[in-house]
Design a protein around this motif. Sequence first.
Motif, PDB file in Angstrom:
ATOM      1  N   GLN A 146       0.714  -1.121  -0.073  1.00  0.00           N
ATOM      2  CA  GLN A 146      -0.024   0.098   0.104  1.00  0.00           C
ATOM      3  C   GLN A 146       0.827   1.409   0.049  1.00  0.00           C
ATOM      4  N   PHE A 147       2.064   1.147   0.675  1.00  0.00           N
ATOM      5  CA  PHE A 147       2.865   2.321   0.795  1.00  0.00           C
ATOM      6  C   PHE A 147       3.427   2.825  -0.643  1.00  0.00           C
ATOM      7  N   ASP A 148       3.864   1.677  -1.106  1.00  0.00           N
ATOM      8  CA  ASP A 148       4.445   1.762  -2.524  1.00  0.00           C
ATOM      9  C   ASP A 148       3.242   2.170  -3.627  1.00  0.00           C
ATOM     10  N   ARG A 149       2.128   1.928  -3.457  1.00  0.00           N
ATOM     11  CA  ARG A 149       1.334   2.379  -4.275  1.00  0.00           C
ATOM     12  C   ARG A 149       0.856   3.731  -4.205  1.00  0.00           C
ATOM     13  N   SER A 150       0.971   3.850  -2.772  1.00  0.00           N
ATOM     14  CA  SER A 150       0.542   5.477  -2.330  1.00  0.00           C
ATOM     15  C   SER A 150       1.543   6.473  -2.790  1.00  0.00           C
ATOM     16  N   VAL A 151       2.685   5.850  -2.729  1.00  0.00           N
ATOM     17  CA  VAL A 151       3.992   6.887  -3.530  1.00  0.00           C
ATOM     18  C   VAL A 151       3.778   7.017  -4.652  1.00  0.00           C
ATOM     19  N   GLN A 152       3.443   5.863  -5.526  1.00  0.00           N
ATOM     20  CA  GLN A 152       3.406   6.013  -6.961  1.00  0.00           C
ATOM     21  C   GLN A 152       2.250   6.887  -7.381  1.00  0.00           C
ATOM     22  N   LEU A 153       1.240   6.866  -6.553  1.00  0.00           N
ATOM     23  CA  LEU A 153      -0.150   7.528  -6.959  1.00  0.00           C
ATOM     24  C   LEU A 153       0.224   8.968  -6.905  1.00  0.00           C
ATOM     25  N   GLU A 158       1.795   9.590   3.807  1.00  0.00           N
ATOM     26  CA  GLU A 158       2.313   9.747   5.166  1.00  0.00           C
ATOM     27  C   GLU A 158       1.697   8.803   6.061  1.00  0.00           C
ATOM     28  N   GLU A 159       0.207   8.481   5.678  1.00  0.00           N
ATOM     29  CA  GLU A 159      -0.637   7.606   6.548  1.00  0.00           C
ATOM     30  C   GLU A 159      -0.291   6.161   6.029  1.00  0.00           C
ATOM     31  N   LYS A 160       0.217   6.016   4.895  1.00  0.00           N
ATOM     32  CA  LYS A 160       0.529   4.745   4.562  1.00  0.00           C
ATOM     33  C   LYS A 160       1.920   4.322   5.135  1.00  0.00           C
ATOM     34  N   ARG A 161       2.920   5.329   5.280  1.00  0.00           N
ATOM     35  CA  ARG A 161       4.133   5.036   5.912  1.00  0.00           C
ATOM     36  C   ARG A 161       3.828   5.064   7.414  1.00  0.00           C
ATOM     37  N   LEU A 162       3.042   5.365   8.057  1.00  0.00           N
ATOM     38  CA  LEU A 162       2.831   5.102   9.441  1.00  0.00           C
ATOM     39  C   LEU A 162       2.425   3.644   9.516  1.00  0.00           C
ATOM     40  N   LYS A 163       1.412   3.257   8.556  1.00  0.00           N
ATOM     41  CA  LYS A 163       1.087   1.796   8.985  1.00  0.00           C
ATOM     42  C   LYS A 163       2.181   0.999   8.502  1.00  0.00           C
ATOM     43  N   LEU A 164       3.182   1.209   7.665  1.00  0.00           N
ATOM     44  CA  LEU A 164       4.127   0.255   7.307  1.00  0.00           C
ATOM     45  C   LEU A 164       5.322   0.428   8.574  1.00  0.00           C
TER      46      LEU A 164
END
Length: 449
Positions: free
Chosen positions: A187-194, A206-212
Amino acid sequence: MLNISTNKKAHIDADGFVTLRYLSARPHYRILNKIILGLAITAVLVLFLPWTQNISGAGYVTTLKPGQRPQTVHSAIAGRIEKWYVQEGDYVKKGDTILFISEIKEDYFDPNLVENVKDQVEAKKNALQSYDGKVGALESQMAALGNEKKLKLEQAANKVKQSILKVKSDSIDLEAVKTQLRIANTQFDRSVQLNKEGLKPLTDVEEKRLKLQDAQAKIITQENKLLAAKNDLINARVEIGRINAEYAEKISKSSSDRFTALSSQYDTEAQVNKLQNQYVNYSIRNGMYYITAPQSGYVNRALQSGIGETIKEGTSVVSIMPAAYEIAVETYVNPIDLPLLKKGDRVRVWFDGWPTIVFSGWPGMSYGTFGGRIVAIENFISPNGKYRVLIAPDKAEAPWPKQLSIGAGAQTIALLDTVPVWFEIWRTLNGFPANYYKGQQPEKDKEQK
């Protein structure tokens, strides 16, 4: 006689001599001739008379049974003569006291020796019982330790099972966290790409990074929990070994104490048996201070005398003649005559001091003899060079005199075959043994009579 000589034989006329005529005319000359002729004829007739062959022997009166013969009473222990209860000639019954002796050995001087030994026996028995109780207590302790060990091992086994389940649970949780980490990473990689494409805002990244990061933290925590669970499993298994070692040591110590108690118990039991043996021996010895008569009879002779005289073990004290006995005759025969005798043969016996007229070859004409039967023949030669033969009264004939005394002299004649007198003279002159024949048994003789 051969008619060789030329001298002629002169004829003498006896009637021409007065002396010859006087001698021939004497009447007692004729009587003497008749007597000589009669004796010669009688001697010839006697040679054809029947003669009973026999074996003669000499001995003395004894008893039929060994227990009825005169005996000496011995002292079983050493001691000092303190008191006599009989005198020579007294009649004593079986068990009557003959003599009292006192102790002379220092090991038995204690008057309370038997009681003291009895107390020692009781004390050792009590000690034996205490050892028995100790052995029982140690056996109970070993049983309790075994039960406790069993419970401890069950508890440790349950803990091992719990640790195994905990390891499995933590392993599953770890896999779940790993899955969450992969999802968070994707999900983090996908959010970064998007976000680069302008489709997602930076806040979403940032939210996905926190979850990671949160997933990464959880996986570390879950790995620590798994390692702790595995460590608990190892500790639980180690606890089982420790419990086995601990209780093995305790049970071994209790078992060692039990064997030590058993060894002491067996040693005490041996001491009890030894003391009981001493107690019985001392009790029996106390009864030996009084020397008693072994059977009813008459005191013939006191072999010890005085008061205060010391005697050793086995010393003869008195001689006793039993009151009730069956008489017999002990006679001795020559070795050459032994094969001619056997048990049951008839024997004629006469005793010293009793009037007798004996014709050995004609037992029917003898007077004062008594009938007997051979009951025993000794097969070993006696010191006098003859063989001993025991003769009992013949129940089919007149009984033997009741006045006979043990030890009185006796003469015997064993009856054999019947032969002519001339044969017996010829046998004796040539040194031949008597004729051997198989005599009849006593039962057959009774039937014939």
